[in-house]
Design an enzyme around this catalytic site. Structure first.
Site, short mmCIF file in Angstrom:
data_model
loop_
_atom_site.label_atom_id
_atom_site.label_comp_id
_atom_site.label_asym_id
_atom_site.label_seq_id
_atom_site.Cartn_x
_atom_site.Cartn_y
_atom_site.Cartn_z
N ASP A 139 30.17 67.15 65.94
CA ASP A 139 31.36 67.63 66.65
C ASP A 139 32.42 66.52 66.62
O ASP A 139 32.57 65.75 67.57
CB ASP A 139 30.97 67.99 68.10
CG ASP A 139 32.14 68.54 68.88
OD1 ASP A 139 33.06 69.11 68.27
OD2 ASP A 139 32.12 68.41 70.12
N TYR A 182 27.18 69.91 77.15
CA TYR A 182 27.37 68.49 77.49
C TYR A 182 26.10 68.10 78.23
O TYR A 182 26.11 67.79 79.39
CB TYR A 182 28.61 68.40 78.39
CG TYR A 182 29.14 67.03 78.73
CD1 TYR A 182 29.53 66.13 77.75
CD2 TYR A 182 29.28 66.65 80.08
CE1 TYR A 182 30.04 64.88 78.10
CE2 TYR A 182 29.79 65.41 80.42
CZ TYR A 182 30.17 64.53 79.42
OH TYR A 182 30.69 63.30 79.76
N HIS A 231 24.30 60.42 77.60
CA HIS A 231 25.68 60.50 77.10
C HIS A 231 26.66 60.69 78.26
O HIS A 231 27.65 59.97 78.37
CB HIS A 231 25.82 61.64 76.10
CG HIS A 231 27.23 61.91 75.68
ND1 HIS A 231 27.97 61.02 74.93
CD2 HIS A 231 28.06 62.96 75.94
CE1 HIS A 231 29.19 61.52 74.73
NE2 HIS A 231 29.27 62.69 75.34
N GLU A 262 24.97 65.95 67.34
CA GLU A 262 24.53 67.12 68.09
C GLU A 262 23.61 67.99 67.23
O GLU A 262 23.52 67.80 66.01
CB GLU A 262 25.73 67.99 68.53
CG GLU A 262 26.78 67.23 69.33
CD GLU A 262 27.76 68.13 70.09
OE1 GLU A 262 27.47 69.34 70.24
OE2 GLU A 262 28.80 67.60 70.53
N ASP A 295 30.20 74.62 73.18
CA ASP A 295 29.65 73.27 73.13
C ASP A 295 29.24 72.85 74.53
O ASP A 295 30.05 72.92 75.46
CB ASP A 295 30.71 72.30 72.57
CG ASP A 295 30.10 70.96 72.18
OD1 ASP A 295 28.88 70.89 71.95
OD2 ASP A 295 30.87 69.98 72.12
N THR A 344 26.79 65.87 72.69
CA THR A 344 26.34 64.61 72.10
C THR A 344 24.97 64.22 72.63
O THR A 344 24.74 64.23 73.84
CB THR A 344 27.33 63.49 72.46
OG1 THR A 344 28.63 63.94 72.15
CG2 THR A 344 27.02 62.22 71.69
N ARG A 365 35.22 56.66 84.33
CA ARG A 365 35.40 56.89 85.76
C ARG A 365 34.76 55.78 86.56
O ARG A 365 35.26 54.66 86.59
CB ARG A 365 34.85 58.28 86.15
CG ARG A 365 35.73 59.43 85.66
CD ARG A 365 35.25 60.78 86.17
NE ARG A 365 33.88 61.07 85.75
CZ ARG A 365 33.58 61.70 84.60
NH1 ARG A 365 34.52 62.13 83.81
NH2 ARG A 365 32.32 61.91 84.26
N GLU A 372 30.17 63.14 67.00
CA GLU A 372 29.24 63.43 68.08
C GLU A 372 27.96 63.96 67.44
O GLU A 372 27.97 65.00 66.77
CB GLU A 372 29.84 64.42 69.08
CG GLU A 372 30.98 63.77 69.86
CD GLU A 372 31.42 64.52 71.11
OE1 GLU A 372 31.27 65.77 71.15
OE2 GLU A 372 31.92 63.87 72.05
CA CA Z 1 30.67 67.76 71.74
#
Ligand code: CA
Length: 417
Positions: free
Chosen positions: A235, A130, A135, A203, A128, A351, A144, A201
């Site tokens: 996901d 990212y 996203h 995807e 998977d 995502t 953060r 998610e």
């Molecule tokens: Ca994912």
């Protein structure tokens, strides 16, 4: 073969995902058939085993009566592309035996509503990524620092992790709400129980179409030879479990309890007319990640939630074109260290979120960690997914009167077991 003037002698509704331009691949079963390879047009599945048995498809019939498409895909893209073209010819030629011999027609065509679609491939390994900047920026902002939402590596490499293939299920399944450790903000110690923050998610995933050996690298220029096609992918994620467990090695039990794939693999050939530009990659990426041309894809993606006994509510409209990293780059990066890949491996996008709030690909972002609940048609609210909610992902491309779609990716959340 992407001639927009192609027309089938079989009537296909203009809004159908399965036009003559699509011709995807899958596996179906019904009362008389355990598992046959199939394609789709309009409301029908096309039984490829029956076509081969009637000498209408140049393929060894034994490859078409297996539980998965892996051996079919392993025939190689030259062969499978030629078979797809042969299918298109059969479906457009008014003089074809398929159209004119009733016994063949009845053996080959079955209503999609009367068959069960099975898992299309045996997934050996699942990765998977990212790869959506919107996203990653949203998540980085929430968890953060809004000023430094993207971590320093993010624009230099397609971040990914190795997932678990055993819990990938084909559309139409249900699964139990996962249990696990969570650490509430007001508690010093973790607690155990069903996740309170079950999420989706949005995807897509691509299916590996050609294996490599240890030590091999797949370049961006040759990556398409190794990508058979794409599916929709959900996901499923447990955000409270994820928040507590993910440092330092990334997600584990918050992700491996269920993922959902759509049953039809839409080939790269069918998607080729819908190529488009992606985001400009700045700073410039290292040479092994560079690519030429428009390598993104314009795939509209819609997500719906359907409470038990209720109606569908559209909650997301997004698009695959918002991906920052392309599939070619993901594959080049995945293999640059010599990691081998196998036919049937799934590589998911991560995502897919767009820049606008209605384009966010998870509840986490849509409701901004639950601070802005969604209002459904029945008056109820959702911060995350409730028990007995069904989530439906649909996706399609449309251009110059050509429509190529993926069908549906559907799953229902059940209470914890
Ligand atoms: Ca994912």
């Amino acid at each position: 073969m992407s001639n927009k003037n192609l027309t089938s002698w079989l009537e296909v509704a203009p809004a159908s995902d399965f036009s003559i331009h699509n011709i995807p691949f899958g596996i179906y079963s019904d009362q008389g058939v355990n598992h046959h390879a199939c394609s789709a047009i309009g409301d029908y599945v096309i039984d490829l085993y029956e076509l081969a048995k009637h000498q209408l498809l140049s393929c060894d019939a034994s490859v078409l009566e297996q539980l998965y498409l892996n051996d079919f895909i392993s025939l190689g893209k030259t062969k499978t592309s030629a078979l797809r073209v042969q299918l298109i010819t059969l479906l457009t030629d008014p003089n074809s035996r398929l159209k004119n011999e009733e016994a063949i027609f009845n053996a080959v065509f079955k209503k999609q509503s009367a068959v069960k679609m099975l898992m299309p491939v045996r997934v050996g390994d699942y990765t998977d990524f990212y790869s959506s900047m919107d996203h990653a920026t949203n998540v980085g902002t929430m968890f953060r620092d809004p000023a430094n939402a993207l971590l320093p590596n993010w624009k230099h490499l397609p971040v990914g992790y190795h997932g678990r293939s055993s819990s990938i299920c084909v559309s139409g399944h249900s699964f139990f709400r996962p249990k696990g450790q969570q650490k509430p903000a007001d508690s010093e110690t973790p607690v155990f129980g069903p996740t309170k923050l079950l999420d989706i998610e949005l995807e897509t995933a691509f299916v590996i179409g050609k294996s490599t050996s240890l030590g091999d690298n797949v370049t961006t220029a040759l990556a398409d030879e190794y990508i058979f096609g794409m599916v929709l992918f959900n996901d499923w994620s447990a955000r409270d479990i994820q928040t507590w467990e993910y440092v330092p090695l990334g997600p584990f039990l918050s992700k491996n309890f269920a993922s959902t794939v759509s049953p039809w693999i839409v080939t790269l050939e069918a998607l080729e007319p819908f190529r488009t530009k992606g985001y400009k990659q700045e700073p410039k990426v290292l040479p092994y990640l560079q690519y030429v041309g428009d390598r993104n894809l314009d795939i509209q993606l819609d997500v719906f939630i359907k409470p038990k006994g209720g109606e569908e509510n559209k909650i997301i409209t997004s698009n695959y074109k918002y991906m920052y990293w392309t599939m070619e780059q993901q594959l080049a990066h995945h293999t640059v260290n010599g990691c081998n890949i196998n036919v049937g491996d799934l590589m998911a996008s991560g995502t897919i979120s767009g820049p606008q709030p209605h384009e966010y690909g998870s509840f986490l972002e849509l409701t901004w960690r639950g601070t802005k609940p969604l209002k459904l048609n029945d008056g109820s609210e959702r911060k995350f997914v409730n028990d007995f909610d069904t989530i439906i992902i649909r996706g399609h491309c449309e251009k110059d009167g050509m429509r190529v779609g993926f069908g549906e990716c559907v799953a229902t959340a059940l209470p914890a077991k």
